[in-house]
Each structure stands twice: as structure tokens, then as C-alpha cells.
Design a protein around this motif. Sequence first.
Motif, PDB file in Angstrom:
ATOM      1  N   ASP A 112      51.498   1.032   3.954  1.00 27.03           N
ATOM      2  CA  ASP A 112      52.840   1.085   3.358  1.00 27.03           C
ATOM      3  C   ASP A 112      53.640   2.305   3.833  1.00 27.03           C
ATOM      4  O   ASP A 112      54.693   2.614   3.266  1.00 27.03           O
ATOM      5  CB  ASP A 112      52.743   1.084   1.836  1.00 27.03           C
ATOM      6  CG  ASP A 112      51.869   2.214   1.301  1.00 27.03           C
ATOM      7  OD1 ASP A 112      51.192   2.891   2.104  1.00 27.03           O
ATOM      8  OD2 ASP A 112      51.847   2.409   0.064  1.00 27.03           O
ATOM      9  N   ALA A 113      53.143   3.003   4.863  1.00 24.72           N
ATOM     10  CA  ALA A 113      53.885   4.142   5.404  1.00 24.72           C
ATOM     11  C   ALA A 113      55.110   3.653   6.176  1.00 24.72           C
ATOM     12  O   ALA A 113      55.129   2.540   6.714  1.00 24.72           O
ATOM     13  CB  ALA A 113      52.984   4.976   6.306  1.00 24.72           C
ATOM     14  N   HIS A 114      56.124   4.499   6.266  1.00 25.64           N
ATOM     15  CA  HIS A 114      57.366   4.147   6.960  1.00 25.64           C
ATOM     16  C   HIS A 114      57.469   4.929   8.266  1.00 25.64           C
ATOM     17  O   HIS A 114      57.299   6.151   8.287  1.00 25.64           O
ATOM     18  CB  HIS A 114      58.573   4.465   6.077  1.00 25.64           C
ATOM     19  CG  HIS A 114      58.550   3.780   4.750  1.00 25.64           C
ATOM     20  ND1 HIS A 114      58.786   2.428   4.593  1.00 25.64           N
ATOM     21  CD2 HIS A 114      58.288   4.263   3.506  1.00 25.64           C
ATOM     22  CE1 HIS A 114      58.689   2.115   3.312  1.00 25.64           C
ATOM     23  NE2 HIS A 114      58.388   3.206   2.635  1.00 25.64           N
ATOM     24  N   PHE A 115      57.750   4.203   9.340  1.00 24.66           N
ATOM     25  CA  PHE A 115      57.915   4.846  10.644  1.00 24.66           C
ATOM     26  C   PHE A 115      59.222   5.634  10.667  1.00 24.66           C
ATOM     27  O   PHE A 115      60.279   5.126  10.301  1.00 24.66           O
ATOM     28  CB  PHE A 115      57.911   3.792  11.745  1.00 24.66           C
ATOM     29  CG  PHE A 115      58.220   4.343  13.100  1.00 24.66           C
ATOM     30  CD1 PHE A 115      57.309   5.154  13.766  1.00 24.66           C
ATOM     31  CD2 PHE A 115      59.433   4.056  13.715  1.00 24.66           C
ATOM     32  CE1 PHE A 115      57.601   5.675  15.019  1.00 24.66           C
ATOM     33  CE2 PHE A 115      59.726   4.560  14.967  1.00 24.66           C
ATOM     34  CZ  PHE A 115      58.802   5.374  15.616  1.00 24.66           C
ATOM     35  N   LEU A 116      59.140   6.894  11.096  1.00 27.30           N
ATOM     36  CA  LEU A 116      60.316   7.754  11.179  1.00 27.30           C
ATOM     37  C   LEU A 116      60.869   7.798  12.591  1.00 27.30           C
ATOM     38  O   LEU A 116      61.981   7.333  12.850  1.00 27.30           O
ATOM     39  CB  LEU A 116      59.966   9.170  10.714  1.00 27.30           C
ATOM     40  CG  LEU A 116      59.677   9.356   9.230  1.00 27.30           C
ATOM     41  CD1 LEU A 116      59.286  10.806   8.948  1.00 27.30           C
ATOM     42  CD2 LEU A 116      60.893   8.972   8.401  1.00 27.30           C
TER      43      LEU A 116
END
Length: 216
Positions: A112-116
Motif C-alpha cells: 500500500d506504499a505510494h510511489f513518489l
Amino acid sequence: MKILFVIPVCLSLILSSSAQKPEPCKSPPLLEGALTVLVPGHHLRVFEKFSYDAYGQNIRVLAAGKEGNQTFFVDRLLLFREGVNYEIHYHNHTCIKTALKEPFEHLGVPHDAHFLHQMVLGSSSIPGQGLLVNNWNGTAQTTKEPYLLTYTAFGCVPLYILEFTQQGEIDVMTSFFDLVEGIEDPEVFIPPSFCDSVEVLPAKEVAGARSFIDLL
């Protein structure tokens, strides 16, 4: 004919653009290396050498650190399938065994991490002198505290982990180095014989333990 030609071209452009966005990933299943941990709020500094086996679900950690004016050394072996956490003391051949209730968590970028963004560490103008990395952010499910991750773009090897308080202050800083894929000595996951007859104590309550790093 022009319409039939344009449709597959547009589809290919859409697919290629979506394929360029990195997805959350798992690190190599067999990994050895070292890391440093800094906890500013507790004046805590730790150096660790670790062996990580995702196939057998085992972790071995040798940690030395300093908290305030106190120094410490810890040798831990976590066998998740057996559900046992070993704290090993070779200097006097003693062993503390506690039940390990936490599930094994793979080292890698949470789903559930978001790519920056993507960036190059080092130089991008000279071949071989830069490292392409991906940066991610997210929120820990249990503590609701934010984190920032840096992993290699190829291979999903961890480099940096920053954990923040809910007020936005840095809580824990972790840096990885000297990482090698594979396990040099598989016996690193075998507890010493003087641990065999030791009784397993009830599991310790670990508040917020939610990842590979937390368990270390």
C-alpha cells in the motif's frame, strides 16, 4: 484504415506509460548485510549485521549499540515457522527463548506504499557512477505513523528507511550497506546446542511491531 492503425498505437502508448510506473516489490529472498539505526528521541544508535532468509522465514541479527552512556550487544535468532525467538549469549553459554507470535514479514516495499519519484544517487552523467532508486511513502497500519523508503529501482534492495512521528518529526532512521544476495553460512540459522534444553517463555508484548525493521 487510419482509425484501425491509430487504435493499437494509442493502446501501446497507454500500456508503455503505465508500465513505467514502479510497483511495490519484495527484496531478494536471501540477503545478508549491515545497517545502522538512529533513534534521535532516545539518543539511541545501533549497528547491526543481519542474515535474512525469506524461504525458511528466518532472521539472524548481531547488534551493537549505545543508548545514552550505556553500550550493549545483542545476538538474536528469529525462527518464525518454529515460533521461537532466541537471545544468545556465547560468553557464558546461556540462552533466552521466547515465543514468537508476530507473522513473518518480507523485506520490501509494502503493497500500500505510494510511489513518489525516481532519482539517481551519485552521478548520472558518467556510466557506472550512479544508482537508480525509487522513493516511496506511506502510513504504518498499526501506528498510523508515516514513513519514507528508498529502494533500488532494479532488484528492490533497501537503502534508506525514515519513520516519522504523527507530528512529522523523525522517529527512526535506518541505512543499509554492504548488502550481498545469498547466505554465506546456512548454519547461521541453527541455534547453539546450549539452547536446546532451555524452556520457551511466553511471548513479549512488542507495541507496534509491524515489519522486518521493527523486529530487528
